[in-house]
Design a protein around this motif. Structure first.
Motif, mmCIF file in Angstrom:
data_model
loop_
_atom_site.group_PDB
_atom_site.id
_atom_site.type_symbol
_atom_site.label_atom_id
_atom_site.label_comp_id
_atom_site.label_asym_id
_atom_site.label_seq_id
_atom_site.Cartn_x
_atom_site.Cartn_y
_atom_site.Cartn_z
ATOM 1 N N PHE A 98 68.148 90.243 21.437
ATOM 2 C CA PHE A 98 68.378 88.867 21.863
ATOM 3 C C PHE A 98 67.607 87.903 20.968
ATOM 4 O O PHE A 98 68.132 86.854 20.576
ATOM 5 N N GLN A 99 66.382 88.247 20.623
ATOM 6 C CA GLN A 99 65.580 87.398 19.740
ATOM 7 C C GLN A 99 66.240 87.277 18.372
ATOM 8 O O GLN A 99 66.351 86.177 17.826
ATOM 9 N N MET A 100 66.694 88.386 17.823
ATOM 10 C CA MET A 100 67.358 88.350 16.507
ATOM 11 C C MET A 100 68.655 87.555 16.570
ATOM 12 O O MET A 100 68.975 86.800 15.649
ATOM 13 N N LEU A 101 69.407 87.704 17.651
ATOM 14 C CA LEU A 101 70.661 86.961 17.815
ATOM 15 C C LEU A 101 70.404 85.461 17.828
ATOM 16 O O LEU A 101 71.088 84.702 17.129
ATOM 17 N N ILE A 102 69.425 85.034 18.583
ATOM 18 C CA ILE A 102 69.123 83.612 18.677
ATOM 19 C C ILE A 102 68.612 83.079 17.348
ATOM 20 O O ILE A 102 69.029 82.008 16.890
ATOM 21 N N GLN A 103 67.738 83.811 16.686
ATOM 22 C CA GLN A 103 67.160 83.333 15.431
ATOM 23 C C GLN A 103 68.156 83.326 14.291
ATOM 24 O O GLN A 103 68.082 82.473 13.409
ATOM 25 N N GLN A 104 69.117 84.241 14.282
ATOM 26 C CA GLN A 104 70.060 84.313 13.172
ATOM 27 C C GLN A 104 71.297 83.446 13.371
ATOM 28 O O GLN A 104 71.838 82.918 12.415
ATOM 29 N N HIS A 105 71.765 83.290 14.608
ATOM 30 C CA HIS A 105 73.039 82.614 14.836
ATOM 31 C C HIS A 105 72.905 81.222 15.442
ATOM 32 O O HIS A 105 73.911 80.540 15.638
ATOM 33 N N THR A 106 71.699 80.809 15.788
ATOM 34 C CA THR A 106 71.481 79.448 16.268
ATOM 35 C C THR A 106 70.303 78.876 15.498
ATOM 36 O O THR A 106 69.870 79.442 14.499
ATOM 37 N N LEU A 107 69.770 77.794 15.987
ATOM 38 C CA LEU A 107 68.595 77.217 15.347
ATOM 39 C C LEU A 107 67.383 78.113 15.594
ATOM 40 O O LEU A 107 67.109 78.470 16.741
ATOM 41 N N PRO A 108 66.654 78.481 14.550
ATOM 42 C CA PRO A 108 65.466 79.324 14.764
ATOM 43 C C PRO A 108 64.418 78.635 15.634
ATOM 44 O O PRO A 108 63.658 79.286 16.329
ATOM 45 N N MET A 109 64.389 77.305 15.620
ATOM 46 C CA MET A 109 63.432 76.572 16.451
ATOM 47 C C MET A 109 63.773 76.683 17.933
ATOM 48 O O MET A 109 62.923 76.411 18.770
ATOM 49 N N LEU A 110 64.982 77.075 18.255
ATOM 50 C CA LEU A 110 65.354 77.259 19.654
ATOM 51 C C LEU A 110 64.586 78.426 20.262
ATOM 52 O O LEU A 110 64.238 78.385 21.440
ATOM 53 N N TRP A 111 64.291 79.431 19.454
ATOM 54 C CA TRP A 111 63.590 80.600 19.987
ATOM 55 C C TRP A 111 62.136 80.280 20.310
ATOM 56 O O TRP A 111 61.682 80.507 21.423
ATOM 57 N N ASP A 112 61.415 79.749 19.299
ATOM 58 C CA ASP A 112 59.965 79.654 19.484
ATOM 59 C C ASP A 112 59.543 78.613 20.511
ATOM 60 O O ASP A 112 58.901 78.967 21.485
ATOM 61 N N PRO A 113 59.863 77.366 20.421
ATOM 62 C CA PRO A 113 59.315 76.494 21.463
ATOM 63 C C PRO A 113 60.047 76.589 22.796
ATOM 64 O O PRO A 113 59.421 76.516 23.848
ATOM 65 N N VAL A 114 61.354 76.803 22.773
ATOM 66 C CA VAL A 114 62.121 76.716 24.026
ATOM 67 C C VAL A 114 62.156 78.056 24.759
ATOM 68 O O VAL A 114 61.672 78.178 25.889
ATOM 69 N N LEU A 115 62.754 79.052 24.150
ATOM 70 C CA LEU A 115 62.956 80.317 24.856
ATOM 71 C C LEU A 115 61.668 81.113 25.053
ATOM 72 O O LEU A 115 61.544 81.831 26.049
ATOM 73 N N VAL A 116 60.711 80.971 24.168
ATOM 74 C CA VAL A 116 59.430 81.655 24.370
ATOM 75 C C VAL A 116 58.735 81.087 25.609
ATOM 76 O O VAL A 116 58.165 81.836 26.407
ATOM 77 N N SER A 117 58.803 79.769 25.781
ATOM 78 C CA SER A 117 58.175 79.182 26.974
ATOM 79 C C SER A 117 58.914 79.602 28.243
ATOM 80 O O SER A 117 58.286 79.819 29.283
ATOM 81 N N VAL A 118 60.234 79.749 28.190
ATOM 82 C CA VAL A 118 60.985 80.229 29.358
ATOM 83 C C VAL A 118 60.626 81.685 29.647
ATOM 84 O O VAL A 118 60.458 82.067 30.809
ATOM 85 N N LEU A 119 60.495 82.487 28.606
ATOM 86 C CA LEU A 119 60.145 83.896 28.794
ATOM 87 C C LEU A 119 58.711 84.081 29.284
ATOM 88 O O LEU A 119 58.383 85.130 29.831
ATOM 89 N N ASN A 120 57.856 83.096 29.097
ATOM 90 C CA ASN A 120 56.490 83.177 29.595
ATOM 91 C C ASN A 120 56.360 82.688 31.041
ATOM 92 O O ASN A 120 55.283 82.787 31.626
ATOM 93 N N MET A 121 57.418 82.151 31.607
ATOM 94 C CA MET A 121 57.413 81.727 33.016
ATOM 95 C C MET A 121 57.571 82.954 33.916
ATOM 96 O O MET A 121 58.080 83.982 33.485
ATOM 97 N N PRO A 122 57.167 82.825 35.183
ATOM 98 C CA PRO A 122 57.403 83.932 36.119
ATOM 99 C C PRO A 122 58.905 84.216 36.242
ATOM 100 O O PRO A 122 59.718 83.292 36.324
#
Length: 147
Positions: A98-122
């Protein structure tokens, strides 16, 4: 460029106003977009799909909340399990894919600030929010009736 909705101009249509600022001058554009008319069967089908997704998300949220409650009781302290930890314990290879899919096929910045913070939520909070979103999408709109 700013876009904002304008009150409806007719059934099955929506309006959009666009403001563009070029060289210090503001230009306003008003566009009417025709939305596809869905039949009652198609609307009902989408409502059922969204309600099923809401039910599934709520079930996962309850299961994850029970797991967190059990861990909190065992530790005698409030404990929340991040979604990333839960996902990696169930299927670590899909998390990496999923991480590779998001980083390769969308904006790489979508992974680090947005989805990483969602994945760190309960995990229970993320799935509860998804359940509310899907339930809102599957909600049946009441049509006014006149007697």
């Amino acid at each position: 460029m700013l876009c904002f909705p304008v009150p409806e101009t007719g059934k099955g249509s929506t309006s959009r106003a666009t403001i563009a600022i070029l060289h210090g001058a503001a230009y306003v554009s008003h566009t009417v977009v025709r939305l596809p008319n869905l039949s009652q069967n198609e609307e009902a089908m989408f409502r059922v799909i969204f309600r099923a997704l809401a039910f599934f998300s709520l079930a996962v949220a309850v299961i994850m909340a029970v797991i967190d409650a059990t861990r909190s009781i065992a530790a005698s302290a409030l404990t929340f399990t991040p979604l990333r930890e839960s996902w990696s314990s169930v299927s670590p290879e899909t998390l990496n894919q999923f991480q590779m899919l998001i980083q390769q096929h969308t904006l790489p910045m979508l992974w680090d600030p947005v989805l990483v913070s969602v994945l760190n939520m309960p995990g229970w909070a993320v799935f509860a929010a998804l359940a509310v979103l899907f339930l809102a999408l599957g909600h049946r709109r009441r049509r006014p009736t006149f007697a």
